[in-house]
Design a protein around this motif. Sequence first.
Motif, mmCIF file in Angstrom:
data_model
loop_
_atom_site.group_PDB
_atom_site.id
_atom_site.type_symbol
_atom_site.label_atom_id
_atom_site.label_comp_id
_atom_site.label_asym_id
_atom_site.label_seq_id
_atom_site.Cartn_x
_atom_site.Cartn_y
_atom_site.Cartn_z
ATOM 1 N N UNK A 175 0.832 -1.208 0.000
ATOM 2 C CA UNK A 175 0.000 0.000 0.000
ATOM 3 C C UNK A 175 0.866 1.257 0.000
ATOM 4 N N UNK A 176 1.868 1.302 0.883
ATOM 5 C CA UNK A 176 2.713 2.481 0.998
ATOM 6 C C UNK A 176 3.545 2.704 -0.264
ATOM 7 N N UNK A 177 4.052 1.594 -0.833
ATOM 8 C CA UNK A 177 4.831 1.725 -2.054
ATOM 9 C C UNK A 177 3.944 2.226 -3.199
ATOM 10 N N UNK A 178 2.749 1.670 -3.294
ATOM 11 C CA UNK A 178 1.832 2.061 -4.375
ATOM 12 C C UNK A 178 1.434 3.526 -4.255
ATOM 13 N N UNK A 179 1.298 4.014 -3.013
ATOM 14 C CA UNK A 179 0.968 5.425 -2.830
ATOM 15 C C UNK A 179 2.076 6.332 -3.358
ATOM 16 N N UNK A 180 3.348 5.887 -3.165
ATOM 17 C CA UNK A 180 4.463 6.687 -3.668
ATOM 18 C C UNK A 180 4.561 6.567 -5.184
ATOM 19 N N UNK A 181 4.587 5.319 -5.670
ATOM 20 C CA UNK A 181 4.622 5.067 -7.116
ATOM 21 C C UNK A 181 4.321 3.597 -7.334
ATOM 22 N N UNK A 182 3.450 3.311 -8.257
ATOM 23 C CA UNK A 182 3.004 1.931 -8.465
ATOM 24 C C UNK A 182 4.162 1.005 -8.835
ATOM 25 N N UNK A 183 5.189 1.577 -9.522
ATOM 26 C CA UNK A 183 6.319 0.734 -9.937
ATOM 27 C C UNK A 183 7.112 0.190 -8.745
ATOM 28 N N UNK A 184 7.048 0.870 -7.610
ATOM 29 C CA UNK A 184 7.837 0.438 -6.447
ATOM 30 C C UNK A 184 7.435 -0.941 -5.918
ATOM 31 N N UNK A 185 6.211 -1.354 -6.236
ATOM 32 C CA UNK A 185 5.770 -2.648 -5.695
ATOM 33 C C UNK A 185 6.309 -3.826 -6.495
ATOM 34 N N UNK A 186 6.883 -3.564 -7.705
ATOM 35 C CA UNK A 186 7.322 -4.664 -8.571
ATOM 36 C C UNK A 186 8.353 -5.575 -7.894
ATOM 37 N N UNK A 187 9.468 -5.043 -7.320
ATOM 38 C CA UNK A 187 10.440 -5.944 -6.660
ATOM 39 C C UNK A 187 9.816 -6.727 -5.505
ATOM 40 N N UNK A 188 8.911 -6.064 -4.762
ATOM 41 C CA UNK A 188 8.289 -6.735 -3.621
ATOM 42 C C UNK A 188 7.384 -7.879 -4.075
ATOM 43 N N UNK A 284 15.722 -0.492 -3.702
ATOM 44 C CA UNK A 284 16.511 0.729 -3.521
ATOM 45 C C UNK A 284 16.893 1.348 -4.864
ATOM 46 N N UNK A 285 17.307 0.501 -5.809
ATOM 47 C CA UNK A 285 17.705 1.017 -7.130
ATOM 48 C C UNK A 285 16.515 1.632 -7.863
ATOM 49 N N UNK A 286 15.368 0.954 -7.790
ATOM 50 C CA UNK A 286 14.183 1.468 -8.480
ATOM 51 C C UNK A 286 13.710 2.772 -7.852
ATOM 52 N N UNK A 287 13.728 2.847 -6.503
ATOM 53 C CA UNK A 287 13.297 4.072 -5.828
ATOM 54 C C UNK A 287 14.220 5.235 -6.163
ATOM 55 N N UNK A 288 15.538 4.959 -6.194
ATOM 56 C CA UNK A 288 16.497 6.017 -6.541
ATOM 57 C C UNK A 288 16.300 6.484 -7.978
ATOM 58 N N UNK A 289 16.057 5.564 -8.897
ATOM 59 C CA UNK A 289 15.840 5.923 -10.306
ATOM 60 C C UNK A 289 14.575 6.768 -10.459
ATOM 61 N N UNK A 290 13.505 6.352 -9.732
ATOM 62 C CA UNK A 290 12.264 7.131 -9.793
ATOM 63 C C UNK A 290 12.461 8.526 -9.196
ATOM 64 N N UNK A 291 13.269 8.626 -8.137
ATOM 65 C CA UNK A 291 13.558 9.938 -7.546
ATOM 66 C C UNK A 291 14.315 10.827 -8.520
#
Length: 614
Positions: A175-188, A284-291
């Motif tokens: 839920x928290x990852x999806x709120x930030x960006x839907x792509x963040x949930x992919x690794x999880x 971490x890599x995906x979150x940094x790239x999205x940032x």
Amino acid sequence: MLRWFESLIEVFAQASPQTPPRGVLAFYLFHLRPVWRVFAGACVAGLLLALAEVMMFGYLGQLIDLVNAGRPESFFRDHADTLAWMVFVVLVARPALLALHCLFINQAIAPSLDNRVRWLSHRHVVRQSLSFFQNDFAGRIANRVMHAGDSLRESAVQIVDAIWYVLIYTASALVLFAEADLWLIAPLVVWLFAYVGILCYFVPRTKARSWRASEARSKLMGRLVDGYGNILTLKLFAHSEREDAYVAEALREQVAASRAMTRQVTGMDTSISIVNGFMIVGTAALATWLWSRGAVTAGAIALSTGLTIRIHNMSGWIMWVVNGIFENIGTVQDSIETISQPRDIVDAPGAPDLDVRAGAVEFRDIHFHYGQKGGVISGLDLSIRAGEKIGLVGPSGAGKSTLVNLLLRLHDLEDGRIAIDGQDIAAVTQESLRCQVGMVTQDTSLLHRSIRDNLLYGRPDAGENALADAVRRARADEFIPQLADGDGRRGYDAHVGERGVKLSGGQRQRIAIARVLLKDAPILVLDEATSALDSEAEAAIQDSLDELMQGKTVIAIAHRLSTIARMDRLVVMDKGRIVESGTHAQLLAHEGLYARLWARQTGGFVAAEADADA
């Protein structure tokens, strides 16, 4: 408050008349269903605690975003309400929820549930037939009863905690990852599928190996206790190396079974560590790239990375918990093999107590072969009048001791009927039957308790005067005052050691006779009652035995024929049948089996005395 939580589970629960289920899940439900409210409370507390911990990671990301967007000079004034709520959750709500969860787990469930399971298991097992205990190691039975409780409780609590933490952390992270960006949930999501796949592969294998390891441990415990319990035999025959090899064989099985289980654990932990590494790096890599693309804030990087590291740590804990769960389930499964066996001998529904008015005993066409096709007792008929004193005579293996065991209903007949004063012993309660029969056995075994406790087994409500009188009549007052144990207890308070090993055979026999004197049951069974006494000691207590037998129905077994020659009637058994019956003089005149047995023993003066009495 602690006492209130500790009282939520009743340890000494009323035992159920039904046999505990043999299925693992059914066995768990059998013991957990009566205490489900306590587990529900623990579940709710665990759920709220997990939510509070997830909120802390959310606060971390939120705090970073507030710092980045806020003005330092007015930061605390602008966000006072938000910061106060964060402080409340961290300093008040989370500790309170943790304390509540601990109260449910540590005070309400442990050790109450452990000992409740042990109590109910013991209540069922101790009422098993004599054959049940003769066919297994006492140590293995005790080991399974003891370990069933703590293993069931630990695995049940671990399952509840593991389920809540996995569900709450994973769902909250998604839920928290999806709120930030839907792509963040992919690794999880990828990690979740890999994690479940690893569990599906390793868990059944771990469970099977855990059960085999527990079975091997129980076997080892049985062999150790068997050796310690018969230490005199081990030393007398001087076979230390042979005994070592016997124990080593079971120990090798236990080591091999444990190693097979730990190999699975190593493979599972390694696999989880690898997929956890990919999850942390990927997130971490995906979150940094999205940032870097401006899609998420710096707080989202902190939130996602911190939460994945927490999930990594949690997944390792879950693996440790899963190992513990299935090791404990294996132990419970092993314990079920003993605990969940149906009782061979049970009271009939609504069975009344035995009412002994005179003490007449009748064996009518009885058959018993210890489950074999034949060879013990077949078609035996015997009537004993109220107050009659009979002696059972015959060679070893003739069925004499089996006959009295059947009278006590230590085994159930395969056919026929035994009645006391016309009442079928199979139709009355076992407790009331055995209360009406006093027995002194050939192999006298005392409880590892005080002399007083052993004597009061005959009549728990007996006073000191009655106790002293029974001891005097059994001629046990000569040695009891001089007894002392290793802890300084003396006389009646001295402990006798396991099975009474601190006493001589004659002393044990006198204690046993005093115990039956105290019981004063209307039917008396003497199975080689004076076999452990020398001739002088036997003569000293013979008057007491004669007094004890007055007004009672007596069945006496003796290989030393001189001890029963004066009985009202002698019944000679051979190969499970009655071959002769009559007085001592009549049987000698008959010149049958009894006469041959008598001729092999020295007893001329007793014969003369018996003839004179006749």
